[in-house]
Scaffold this motif. Structure first.
Motif, short mmCIF file in Angstrom:
data_model
loop_
_atom_site.label_atom_id
_atom_site.label_comp_id
_atom_site.label_asym_id
_atom_site.label_seq_id
_atom_site.Cartn_x
_atom_site.Cartn_y
_atom_site.Cartn_z
N ILE A 286 0.86 -1.18 0.00
CA ILE A 286 0.00 0.00 0.00
C ILE A 286 0.90 1.23 0.00
O ILE A 286 2.01 1.20 0.54
CB ILE A 286 -0.95 0.01 1.23
N LEU A 287 0.45 2.30 -0.63
CA LEU A 287 1.23 3.54 -0.65
C LEU A 287 1.17 4.24 0.70
O LEU A 287 0.15 4.19 1.40
CB LEU A 287 0.70 4.48 -1.73
N ILE A 288 2.26 4.92 1.04
CA ILE A 288 2.30 5.67 2.29
C ILE A 288 1.14 6.65 2.37
O ILE A 288 0.48 6.78 3.41
CB ILE A 288 3.65 6.44 2.41
N ARG A 289 0.86 7.34 1.26
CA ARG A 289 -0.17 8.38 1.28
C ARG A 289 -1.57 7.82 1.53
O ARG A 289 -2.48 8.57 1.89
CB ARG A 289 -0.14 9.16 -0.03
N ASP A 290 -1.74 6.51 1.36
CA ASP A 290 -3.04 5.90 1.62
C ASP A 290 -3.19 5.41 3.06
O ASP A 290 -4.19 4.76 3.40
CB ASP A 290 -3.27 4.73 0.66
N THR A 291 -2.21 5.72 3.90
CA THR A 291 -2.28 5.33 5.32
C THR A 291 -2.44 6.55 6.23
O THR A 291 -2.37 6.41 7.45
CB THR A 291 -1.01 4.57 5.74
N THR A 292 -2.64 7.72 5.65
CA THR A 292 -2.57 8.95 6.44
C THR A 292 -3.85 9.23 7.22
O THR A 292 -4.96 8.88 6.80
CB THR A 292 -2.29 10.16 5.53
N LEU A 293 -3.67 9.87 8.37
CA LEU A 293 -4.76 10.44 9.15
C LEU A 293 -4.32 11.84 9.58
O LEU A 293 -3.13 12.17 9.55
CB LEU A 293 -5.06 9.59 10.39
N GLU A 294 -5.27 12.64 10.02
CA GLU A 294 -4.95 14.02 10.39
C GLU A 294 -5.97 14.53 11.38
O GLU A 294 -7.15 14.16 11.32
CB GLU A 294 -4.93 14.90 9.14
N ASN A 295 -5.53 15.35 12.33
CA ASN A 295 -6.47 16.11 13.15
C ASN A 295 -5.86 17.46 13.49
O ASN A 295 -4.66 17.68 13.31
CB ASN A 295 -6.92 15.34 14.40
N SER A 296 -6.70 18.36 13.96
CA SER A 296 -6.26 19.73 14.24
C SER A 296 -6.83 20.18 15.58
O SER A 296 -7.92 19.77 15.98
CB SER A 296 -6.74 20.68 13.14
#
Length: 438
Positions: A286-296
């Motif tokens: 799987i690509l790294i960019r497809d494992t991302t999460l984010e919060n602010s």
């Protein structure tokens, strides 16, 4: 400052719950000195409260430093025992305290423990750097990095827990702090000695000293190890410092010679297939960019430390929660925390800052089927919409694993391999892999 607070061996500081008892009347006027929880906006937790009560003279001086006081001119020589501090969590008897630290799986909340480790390391650095002189201005001590936090065994929430720490090494303006989290195997087998098997977690912090008025780096007190163990730890930290400098130089030479090109191309090979021929890509990757999460978050006054900046332990807690969620979503089952590999505190975070946490699975290690590793990167950005700027304030690296029996129960043979799609991602992977080997 009371010399006894830093020269005599410290007693174990008990940690108490910060939950209020609904049946108990609290008389806030019963003490001339306000407890930490009553200072407006000050970040507090069971551990920071306990440290405040035990070392009030240190913290009161920091909260109200002398006006136009001169800097410390004479450097002292202190033994590690002068800064050694221990705190005790009475989980076996204090049910309210236990509830504050319990996670959904009846173990200790690692994120909350990270907060406490940072708070205790800060206290130890203050004790070492104190010059026992109330007429000089105290140093500004900030967390520079967390070098390694390794979990050796699960930490139960029904058994008493102790954290012990001391300064182990100093440079010109930096202090290394080592902390041990100790939990004996059985509540009924308490002894005065600590076996290696009782150490549940080890942590290494580095603090740097700044002049509180000019903001420039400031020299710290010298460290004189006394026992054989203290001398070994000092030499070990000296060697680590030397190796770090050597690795930085070698990496610079490797970049100049272009030796990393081959490694980069090897990493990018599978990623290019994902981008150019996705139908033919390896289904186990799987690509790294497809494992991302984010919060602010917006940083609130209640999260500030004694210097008015956002408490570093709070940032680690938030980063850990996001990293755990990232590993959870990636693996498809509950991850088990193993290590905080490294944390960089690149710039301070202030009250009111708009802070964005971005996470991804940077790479996995699947060769060991009994303990596959999930390496998660979390980057914190201070974003200023008015100025249209975004700066990296912190980088965090965590390692998780999953239990092989849980994988099989979910019908999985192994976790996915993560691959980079860009050269920038590939460089981040290589840098982290090289850092792990150093």
């Amino acid at each position: 400052m009371d010399n006894n607070s830093t020269s005599s061996p410290s007693k174990t500081i008990p940690v108490n719950s910060t939950f209020a008892n609904p049946f108990e009347t609290i008389d806030a006027s019963s003490s001339l000195r306000k407890p930490l929880s009553l200072w407006p906006g000050m970040y507090h937790s069971p551990v920071t409260n306990a440290l405040w009560e035990a070392r009030s003279n240190i913290f009161e001086r920091l909260l109200d430093p002398p006006t136009d006081a001169p800097p410390q001119t004479e450097l002292l020589t202190k033994a590690p025992s002068r800064s050694r501090t221990s705190i005790l969590y009475n989980f076996s008897t204090d049910y309210s305290l236990r509830e504050q630290y319990r996670d959904p799986w009846n173990e200790v909340r690692i994120g909350k423990l990270l907060e406490d480790l940072d708070a205790l390391a800060g206290t130890i650095s203050f004790k070492h750097c104190s010059d026992d002189n109330n007429t000089t201005r105290p140093l500004l001590l900030v967390t520079a990095s967390v070098d390694k936090i390794a979990l050796k065994k699960p930490i139960r929430v029904d058994t008493d827990l102790k954290i012990v720490g001391a300064a182990t090494w100093v440079g010109r303006s930096s202090i290394a702090i080592k902390l041990d989290v100790i939990q004996q195997a059985c509540q009924g087998e308490k002894t005065d000695t600590t076996d290696d098997d009782d150490v549940a977690l080890t942590a290494n912090f580095t603090f740097v000293a700044r002049d509180s008025k000019t903001g420039k780096s400031a020299p710290v007190n010298r460290l004189l190890p006394e026992t054989e163990e203290e001398k070994n730890l000092f030499e070990e930290m000296e060697e680590i410092d030397r190796l770090r400098k050597k690795m930085r130089n070698e990496r610079g030479r490797a970049l100049e010679k272009g030796e990393e090109t081959e490694r980069l191309n090897a990493l990018l090979a599978e990623g290019r297939i994902f981008c150019d021929m996705p139908a033919l890509a390896n289904r186990d990757s799987i690509l790294i960019r497809d494992t991302t999460l984010e919060n602010s978050i917006i940083c609130q006054p209640q999260q500030r430390n004694i210097h008015g900046r956002i408490f570093g332990g709070f940032l680690m807690h938030r980063a850990f929660e996001l990293a755990f969620s990232t590993a959870y979503a990636f693996a498809g089952l509950r991850p088990c925390f193993l290590e905080v590999d490294h944390v960089d505190f690149l710039r301070p975070v202030d009250v009111g800052d708009f802070l964005r946490f971005k996470s991804c699975v940077l790479y996995t290690e699947v060769e060991n089927l009994e303990q596959p590793l999930i390496n998660v990167e979390v980057v914190a950005h201070v974003t200023r919409p008015e100025l249209r700027t975004s700066e990296v304030s912190n980088t965090f690296y965590f390692t998780f694993t999953v239990k092989p029996e849980a994988l099989k129960k979910n019908g999985l043979n192994k976790i996915l391999t993560v691959v980079p799609a860009t050269e920038e991602e590939a460089r981040r992977v290589l840098e982290r892999m090289d850092a792990e080997k150093s």
